[in-house]
Design an enzyme around this catalytic site. Structure first.
Site, PDB file in Angstrom:
ATOM      1  N   ASP A   1     -19.412  52.885  53.425  1.00 41.51           N
ATOM      2  CA  ASP A   1     -19.475  54.272  52.975  1.00 41.51           C
ATOM      3  C   ASP A   1     -19.640  55.175  54.197  1.00 41.51           C
ATOM      4  O   ASP A   1     -20.564  54.988  54.990  1.00 41.51           O
ATOM      5  CB  ASP A   1     -20.649  54.444  52.014  1.00 41.51           C
ATOM      6  CG  ASP A   1     -20.789  55.862  51.511  1.00 41.51           C
ATOM      7  OD1 ASP A   1     -21.313  56.707  52.272  1.00 41.51           O
ATOM      8  OD2 ASP A   1     -20.375  56.124  50.377  1.00 41.51           O
ATOM      9  N   GLY A   2     -18.747  56.144  54.363  1.00 41.35           N
ATOM     10  CA  GLY A   2     -18.758  56.974  55.558  1.00 41.35           C
ATOM     11  C   GLY A   2     -20.049  57.752  55.734  1.00 41.35           C
ATOM     12  O   GLY A   2     -20.565  57.868  56.855  1.00 41.35           O
TER      13      GLY A   2
ATOM     14  N   ASP B   1     -11.748  62.786  57.334  1.00 35.66           N
ATOM     15  CA  ASP B   1     -10.620  63.014  56.424  1.00 35.66           C
ATOM     16  C   ASP B   1     -10.751  62.026  55.271  1.00 35.66           C
ATOM     17  O   ASP B   1      -9.921  61.143  55.094  1.00 35.66           O
ATOM     18  CB  ASP B   1      -9.297  62.823  57.173  1.00 35.66           C
ATOM     19  CG  ASP B   1      -8.081  63.165  56.317  1.00 35.66           C
ATOM     20  OD1 ASP B   1      -8.227  63.958  55.368  1.00 35.66           O
ATOM     21  OD2 ASP B   1      -6.990  62.629  56.604  1.00 35.66           O
TER      22      ASP B   1
END
Length: 251
Positions: free
Chosen positions: A114-115, A132
């Site tokens: 998970d970013g 992005d």
């Protein structure tokens, strides 16, 4: 973010990645697989206008998609090491099978995570952070929150820059821009929308961005010569939209 069905299509020599049939998430011109096909991806590399080469040494990408940015940096900026954080392992598989993502873990490392959690829990520093990441409904979720942007700031090197794809006006990007401004104490700039309508935000935490129009033109020409990426239209838009106070871009 929840995983979604991934679709691939081709038209007029371009291969597209979709998270839903109505939204293009990435693209690759088959005859030029390492070029940046979509205008907004070219705009996200405008950090090359804002810092003098050699830069960046370390790049961190949140969201892989079709791998366009990762491939461009890998092939055109050979001194740069790249880390990509992607939440969906299926996206990585598709990028490798259908979009020619290089297999070189020494220079291009893909982390399935998970970013937002990766940014909030880690401590590595990067010269260029490119965000992005969206779900199938074009929502950024926790990747568009004040704590996330603050975490991005904490992970930038002294000459680091953050670039964020805010999509466009129809997605009410003004609130996102305000969160970025707050996280960076006003040291952010929302570039004029490119041809695709996407709006890209840039922010700095350490060394200030301070470049004259002539310096921007010089860097754009150098970038064109060395990488094939033409950022001269970006410089022209910055000037036309009066972003250069006293002939300088500063933030």
């Amino acid at each position: 973010m929840a995983r979604s069905t991934i679709e691939i299509s081709e038209k007029a020599g371009v291969r597209y990645l979709h998270f839903s049939s109505a939204w293009i998430q990435g693209a690759m011109r088959i005859q030029r697989p390492n070029a940046l096909e979509l205008p907004y991806t070219r705009e996200m590399m405008a950090g090359l206008l804002l810092r003098a080469p050699p830069w960046p040494r370390q790049a961190l990408l949140i969201g892989l998609g079709a791998g366009s940015l990762a491939k461009f940096i890998y092939h055109r900026l050979p001194a740069t090491r790249i880390t990509v954080v992607e939440i969906d392992p299926q996206v990585e598989m598709i990028a490798r099978l259908h979009f020619k993502l290089p297999d070189d873990p020494l220079r291009l490392r893909v982390v399935i995570a998970d970013g937002a959690e990766y940014m909030l829990q880690g401590d590595s520093h990067h010269d260029y952070i490119l965000v992005d990441g969206f779900d199938r409904d074009a929502r950024a979720g926790v990747l568009d929150t004040l704590p996330f942007y603050q975490a991005c700031r904490a992970r930038l090197s002294e000459n680091g820059l953050l670039a964020v794809n805010l999509l466009g006006r129809e997605h009410a990007f003004e609130a996102s821009a305000e969160r970025i401004q707050r996280a960076f104490d006003g040291r952010a700039m929302i570039f004029p929308s490119c041809d695709s309508g996407n709006t890209i935000a840039f922010a700095a935490a350490g060394e200030h961005v301070d470049a004259s129009h002539d310096e921007l033109i010089h860097r754009a020409n150098q970038c064109l010569q060395e990488t094939g990426l033409n950022l001269l239209p970006t410089v022209a838009r910055l000037q036309q939209e009066h972003y250069l106070a006293n002939d300088r871009l500063r933030f």
